[in-house]
Structure formats: C-alpha cells, structure tokens
Design a protein around this motif. Structure first.
Motif, PDB file in Angstrom:
ATOM      1  N   SER A  93     -10.309  11.432   5.993  1.00  0.00           N
ATOM      2  CA  SER A  93      -9.575  10.198   6.265  1.00  0.00           C
ATOM      3  C   SER A  93      -8.326  10.478   7.089  1.00  0.00           C
ATOM      4  CB  SER A  93      -9.186   9.522   4.942  1.00  0.00           C
ATOM      5  OG  SER A  93      -8.320   8.426   5.173  1.00  0.00           O
ATOM      6  N   ARG A  97      -7.454   0.588  10.376  1.00  0.00           N
ATOM      7  CA  ARG A  97      -7.308   1.360   9.142  1.00  0.00           C
ATOM      8  C   ARG A  97      -8.668   1.694   8.546  1.00  0.00           C
ATOM      9  NH1 ARG A  97      -2.146   2.155   6.765  1.00  0.00           N
ATOM     10  NH2 ARG A  97      -0.637   1.681   8.391  1.00  0.00           N
ATOM     11  N   THR A 147      -9.988   8.361  -3.632  1.00  0.00           N
ATOM     12  CA  THR A 147      -9.186   8.018  -4.808  1.00  0.00           C
ATOM     13  C   THR A 147     -10.064   7.749  -6.024  1.00  0.00           C
ATOM     14  OG1 THR A 147      -9.108   5.613  -4.379  1.00  0.00           O
ATOM     15  CG2 THR A 147      -7.429   6.976  -3.297  1.00  0.00           C
ATOM     16  N   GLN A 203     -10.684   7.146   2.408  1.00  0.00           N
ATOM     17  CA  GLN A 203      -9.581   7.466   1.502  1.00  0.00           C
ATOM     18  C   GLN A 203      -9.768   6.773   0.153  1.00  0.00           C
ATOM     19  OE1 GLN A 203      -5.575   5.818   2.272  1.00  0.00           O
ATOM     20  NE2 GLN A 203      -4.874   7.943   2.305  1.00  0.00           N
ATOM     21  N   PHE A 204     -10.225   5.522   0.205  1.00  0.00           N
ATOM     22  CA  PHE A 204     -10.466   4.762  -1.029  1.00  0.00           C
ATOM     23  C   PHE A 204     -11.513   5.459  -1.889  1.00  0.00           C
ATOM     24  CE2 PHE A 204     -12.737   1.398  -3.384  1.00  0.00           C
ATOM     25  CZ  PHE A 204     -11.682   0.856  -4.100  1.00  0.00           C
ATOM     26  N   SER A 252      -9.178   4.193   5.808  1.00  0.00           N
ATOM     27  CA  SER A 252      -8.861   3.857   4.425  1.00  0.00           C
ATOM     28  C   SER A 252     -10.109   3.729   3.560  1.00  0.00           C
ATOM     29  CB  SER A 252      -8.063   2.545   4.365  1.00  0.00           C
ATOM     30  OG  SER A 252      -6.778   2.732   4.903  1.00  0.00           O
ATOM     31  N   THR A 272      -5.498   4.541  -5.742  1.00  0.00           N
ATOM     32  CA  THR A 272      -6.620   3.627  -5.502  1.00  0.00           C
ATOM     33  C   THR A 272      -6.117   2.249  -5.086  1.00  0.00           C
ATOM     34  OG1 THR A 272      -8.005   4.793  -7.106  1.00  0.00           O
ATOM     35  CG2 THR A 272      -8.668   2.568  -6.521  1.00  0.00           C
ATOM     36  N   ALA A 279      -4.918   2.512  -1.407  1.00  0.00           N
ATOM     37  CA  ALA A 279      -6.020   2.568  -0.458  1.00  0.00           C
ATOM     38  C   ALA A 279      -6.757   1.237  -0.412  1.00  0.00           C
ATOM     39  CB  ALA A 279      -6.986   3.694  -0.838  1.00  0.00           C
ATOM     40  N   SER A 288       0.833  -1.203   0.000  1.00  0.00           N
ATOM     41  CA  SER A 288       0.000   0.000   0.000  1.00  0.00           C
ATOM     42  C   SER A 288       0.868   1.253   0.000  1.00  0.00           C
ATOM     43  CB  SER A 288      -0.921  -0.002   1.233  1.00  0.00           C
ATOM     44  OG  SER A 288      -1.630   1.223   1.334  1.00  0.00           O
ATOM     45  N   PHE A 304      -9.952  12.793   1.370  1.00  0.00           N
ATOM     46  CA  PHE A 304      -8.589  12.627   1.872  1.00  0.00           C
ATOM     47  C   PHE A 304      -8.419  13.350   3.199  1.00  0.00           C
ATOM     48  CE2 PHE A 304      -5.202  11.067  -1.225  1.00  0.00           C
ATOM     49  CZ  PHE A 304      -6.050  10.155  -1.820  1.00  0.00           C
TER      50      PHE A 304
END
Length: 202
Positions: A116, A68, A78, A74-75, A71, A56, A59, A16, A113
């Motif tokens: 996250s 996490r 992305t 965050q994913f 994430s 991507t 994440a 990652s 982002f």
C-alpha cells in the motif's frame, strides 16, 4: 467535484489521519519493553488491539476517496492486524499468571502495509504532489519497511521459542509506529493552500 464533496473528503481524511495517529501511539507505547512490563501481558495486548481497531477505522475512512486506492490494500492489512492482535490477547488471557507473550507483527499485515505504501508513493510522484504529501507517503513507506523488519525478526526459529531477532522485533514495531504517527500528524496540519485562502478571506 463540488466544494461540498471536497470538504467532506477533507473531513474524512482528517478523521482518518487522527485515527492512524491514535493507533500509532497505541502500538508505539505497547511495544516499549518497560511499559509492557509495567502494564502486564493482558493490558499490553489490549492496547495493541485498540491500536489495530483505530488503524482499521483510519483505513476505512480513506476508502473510496479519489487517489487513495492504496487504502484498499492497507485496509486489508489492518484486518490482519485485528486478527493477530486479538489472538495475542486471547493467548495472554489464557496464560493467566504465566504472563503469556506480547503481540508480534504478522507477515500478512506487514506485507499489505508495504505494498500500500509503495503504491501511495508512486501515485504521489505521478501526480506531482506537494512536499507535504511526499513527506507523508515516504514516512508511511519507512514505517511499513520497519514493520516488515519487525515481522521478519518475530519469526520463531524452528524447534525453539526464540525469535530470529528480538532487537528488530522491538525496534521495528516502535520505529514503524512512530513513522506512521509522524505521517498522520503531517496529514492533520492545514494544507498550505488552505492557509493562503484563509488569510485572503480575512
């Protein structure tokens, strides 16, 4: 948790971080005006698309890893970057010889982002994470803030084609990408505990 599971999660997180490092380099390079001018609008936007794909991937690899949960957001961020970079590439190809415009940070991806990163900072603080973990999450937060500045700077003023702040659009994108790169590199470094264990086993 078994040792095998811990080792598997460590490998996933290493992959990652490696993916985020590659993606960050792509964004930082493509956002530099001199390099963008040399590459041309189409190639520059291809680099942005490649960078967003690596984001991507990074994440996605962190999804499901304990502690996490940030994430997930965050994913999603992305994915917004995937869409916006692809749209910028299509626009550049359509513009042809006219050149088109380069990718500009979108608000939705930048907000994801930022949220996250805040969640990650809070999680590490609650868990009393190591100085290495704290440095990583704070660098990610700084990078997210800079991406946020870039997104605001990229706002197109009504009735014009002018950006609100070309300066912050460029500086925020390059600076944010470099922060993400630094955080990823920290994540790729061996954990202090792993170093001590390796020394003791010799």
């Amino acid at each position: 948790m078994s040792d095998g599971g811990g080792a598997g999660e460590r490998r996933r997180l290493l992959l990652s971080d490696a993916s985020f490092a590659v993606g960050s380099v792509c964004f930082a390079v493509a956002a530099l005006p001199s390099i963008a001018a040399a590459l041309g609008a189409v190639v520059t936007n291809v680099v942005f698309v490649v960078g967003s794909v690596f984001f991507t991937l990074g994440a996605g690899l962190a999804l499901g890893v304990p502690d996490r949960s940030s994430s997930v957001i965050q994913f999603v961020g992305t994915l917004f970057f995937n869409v916006s970079t692809s749209q910028a590439l299509i626009a550049a190809i359509s513009a042809g010889a006219k050149g088109g415009t380069g990718w500009r940070p979108d608000a939705f991806g930048s907000i994801c982002f930022l949220v996250s990163s805040v969640l990650a900072v809070v999680a590490v603080a609650r868990q009393r994470g190591s100085s290495r973990d704290r440095a990583g999450v704070w660098l990610n937060l700084l990078g997210s803030v800079l991406f946020g500045f870039a997104a605001v700077g990229a706002f197109v003023l009504p009735g014009t084609d002018a950006l609100l702040s070309p300066f912050w659009t460029g500086v925020g994108t390059v600076g944010g990408a470099l922060c993400f790169l630094a955080a990823a590199v920290i994540g790729l470094l061996p954990a202090p505990g792993a170093q001590r264990a390796a020394t003791a086993s010799k």
